[in-house]
Motif scaffolding. Structure first.
Motif, mmCIF file in Angstrom:
data_model
loop_
_atom_site.group_PDB
_atom_site.id
_atom_site.type_symbol
_atom_site.label_atom_id
_atom_site.label_comp_id
_atom_site.label_asym_id
_atom_site.label_seq_id
_atom_site.Cartn_x
_atom_site.Cartn_y
_atom_site.Cartn_z
ATOM 1 N N TYR A 1 0.933 -0.860 -0.075
ATOM 2 C CA TYR A 1 0.036 0.343 -0.023
ATOM 3 C C TYR A 1 1.025 0.912 0.147
ATOM 4 O O TYR A 1 0.759 2.129 -0.876
ATOM 5 N N GLU A 2 1.661 0.511 0.950
ATOM 6 C CA GLU A 2 2.552 2.373 0.808
ATOM 7 C C GLU A 2 3.808 2.664 -0.755
ATOM 8 O O GLU A 2 4.209 3.898 -1.200
ATOM 9 N N PHE B 1 -4.596 6.778 -5.947
ATOM 10 C CA PHE B 1 -5.252 6.015 -5.313
ATOM 11 C C PHE B 1 -5.895 6.079 -3.650
ATOM 12 O O PHE B 1 -5.759 4.657 -3.505
ATOM 13 N N GLU B 2 -6.822 7.195 -3.647
ATOM 14 C CA GLU B 2 -7.721 6.626 -3.186
ATOM 15 C C GLU B 2 -9.089 6.573 -3.183
ATOM 16 O O GLU B 2 -9.598 5.913 -2.486
ATOM 17 N N CYS C 1 1.355 6.337 -6.751
ATOM 18 C CA CYS C 1 0.737 7.190 -8.360
ATOM 19 C C CYS C 1 0.730 8.735 -7.086
ATOM 20 O O CYS C 1 0.694 9.377 -7.730
ATOM 21 N N LYS C 2 1.904 9.540 -6.279
ATOM 22 C CA LYS C 2 1.479 10.597 -5.968
ATOM 23 C C LYS C 2 2.789 10.962 -6.468
ATOM 24 O O LYS C 2 2.918 12.794 -6.666
ATOM 25 N N GLU D 1 -6.454 -0.239 1.233
ATOM 26 C CA GLU D 1 -5.450 -0.713 1.925
ATOM 27 C C GLU D 1 -5.775 -2.282 1.725
ATOM 28 O O GLU D 1 -4.851 -3.335 1.231
ATOM 29 N N HIS E 1 1.316 4.140 -2.818
ATOM 30 C CA HIS E 1 0.723 5.297 -2.790
ATOM 31 C C HIS E 1 2.140 6.232 -3.715
ATOM 32 O O HIS E 1 1.840 7.422 -3.488
#
Length: 456
Positions: free
Chosen positions: A41-42, A428-429, A48-49, A433, A45
């Protein structure tokens, strides 16, 4: 009180123990590691970000290559390297503009150029003709289509329980629509977005031109606006449509598949590949398509390494480049495997989103399918109930089939996938998770079972 999923799974191991080697403690450790300490998940993130959209040939695609290579090196996999591949370079340019005219009033609509479309920088405007299939084009003929804009408005079938089946039934109008309409003299194409939702997001995707036929511009239109346009045409058959596209195709550029592996302890020459595609469309972050699949694939190897599991076969993660608009990465990988004589025992692809895992499809011999079904009690214990032949595997691993590779497609729940597919809301949102981690654990479980038991 209901038993936990894990307790049910452990109870099921005894059922298949006679036919397979299954270490229930190791399987438990795999799930515990990913659910409690997983990095998938990290990592998603960051992808994506910190990087964002990753269309082949773009600066961001190269950033993704560099970062994922560094990520795998930080996990100390036995080998991490890049595999060069030439990829197409298409750019969208400035945001598209489109509207239709009804009673001399302009109604703005949300559109997105289809990947690979030619541009229309000066804008084109013409009467728009609504059709639902290619047979209607033939019936209308050149007399009624020359100089017009064709509007393909066949929706994804809402009655199909498996949304990928509905997608498969509808997507030919996006892929081939521009070429089919151009045969009859049309000057542009508008295609209803490939989604089951009625919303304001146009969903892009690649088209395929026939080089012997005039190439005309093509856009996807949001389903909400597709309904408005359809109503306008019914009210006024001479409704006109305007669209302006600033896209262009540039020369091919060098890119890379990103590869990491853990060497097998007993049969290192036999490879189990797991992967997804690193590129994404340019409208959003590519979180579900296919950031989820790539980060889940890396997580498989990270988990084996973290737990000190020494696989019998070489386990390889491949982050393929250019699935979205060319499949060059998958083709290159298979070509290289054939040239070097690599033995690919199995390949698993995750390219259906980071949603709740349901199971795996198989494209393999009847004997292999039968063997994998012996493990079904184990899969059932983790609610991976959809295990069986058919249903395809994955576009990137497909070229490995002629080499005798057994192909597996990771299958999450499909009901929400096309809410985000190729659209600006694939961010991502919109990834959960726990669902993402459970998918990574399911993939690791399959890799472990194949590695321990083989497929013969």
């Amino acid at each position: 009180m209901k038993k936990s999923c894990l307790l049910v799974a452990i109870a099921c191991f005894a059922i298949s123990a006679k036919a397979s080697h299954i270490d229930s403690a190791t399987v438990s450790r795999i799930y515990d590691e990913i659910l409690e300490k997983g990095r998938v998940y990290e990592n998603l993130h960051y992808l994506c970000k910190n990087i964002g959209p990753r269309l082949s040939g773009s600066t961001n695609a190269q950033k993704a290559v560099d970062w994922t290579k560094s990520l795998m090196e930080s996990y100390a996999f036995d080998k991490v390297y890049l595999q060069e591949v030439m990829v197409p370079h298409w750019e969208r340019g400035a945001k598209e503009k489109a509207y239709f005219k009804l009673n001399n009033k302009k109604q703005l609509v949300a559109v997105a150029a289809l990947g690979g479309s030619v541009g229309a920088e000066m804008g084109i405007e013409a009467e728009v003709v609504e059709v639902y299939n290619f047979n209607q084009l033939k019936e209308l003929g050149e007399e009624k289509l020359r100089g017009k804009i064709v509007f393909f408005n066949r929706p994804m079938n809402p009655k199909a329980i498996r949304t990928f089946n509905a997608y498969g039934e509808a997507v030919n109008q996006r892929v081939q629509g521009a070429t089919e309409a151009a045969k009859y003299g049309a000057i542009g194409v508008v295609v209803r977005s490939m989604t089951t939702r009625i919303d304001e997001f146009p969903h892009t995707g690649s088209l395929r031109y026939d080089q012997s036929i005039t190439q005309i511009p093509a856009v996807a239109i949001a389903t909400k606006d597709a309904n408005l346009l359809s109503s306008a045409i019914k009210a006024q058959p001479t409704t006109r449509f305007y669209m302006k596209l600033n896209c262009k195709t540039l020369p091919d550029v060098v890119s890379y598949n990103v590869i990491g592996e853990i060497k097998g302890s007993e049969r290192p020459e036999q490879i189990i590949t797991v992967g997804g595609h690193l590129d994404s469309w340019d409208l959003a972050e590519g979180a579900h398509d296919d950031g989820a699949g790539t980060m889940q694939s890396v997580e498989v190897l990270r988990t084996l390494k973290s737990l000190g599991i020494k696989p019998k076969h070489t386990i390889r993660v491949v982050l393929f480049m250019n699935e979205e608009n060319g499949l060059r990465g998958g083709l290159k990988y298979a070509e290289n495997a054939k040239l070097t004589g690599e033995q690919h025992l199995a390949a698993i692809e995750s390219d259906s989103g980071g949603l709740t895992p349901r199971g795996f499809s198989m494209d393999a011999s009847a004997a292999i399918v039968e063997k994998v079904l012996l493990w079904k009690p184990v899969f059932d214990g983790f609610e991976l109930n959809e295990i069986g032949g058919g249903g395809g595997s994955g576009a990137d691993i497909g070229p490995l089939k002629p080499l005798g590779t057994a192909l597996f497609g990771f299958r999450p729940d499909s009901q929400r996938y096309f809410d985000f597919h190729h659209a600006a809301n694939d961010v991502f949102e919109n990834v959960n998770e726990r669902e993402l981690k459970l998918g990574a654990a399911a993939m690791t479980l399959l890799v472990y079972l194949i590695d321990q038991n083989g497929l013969n």
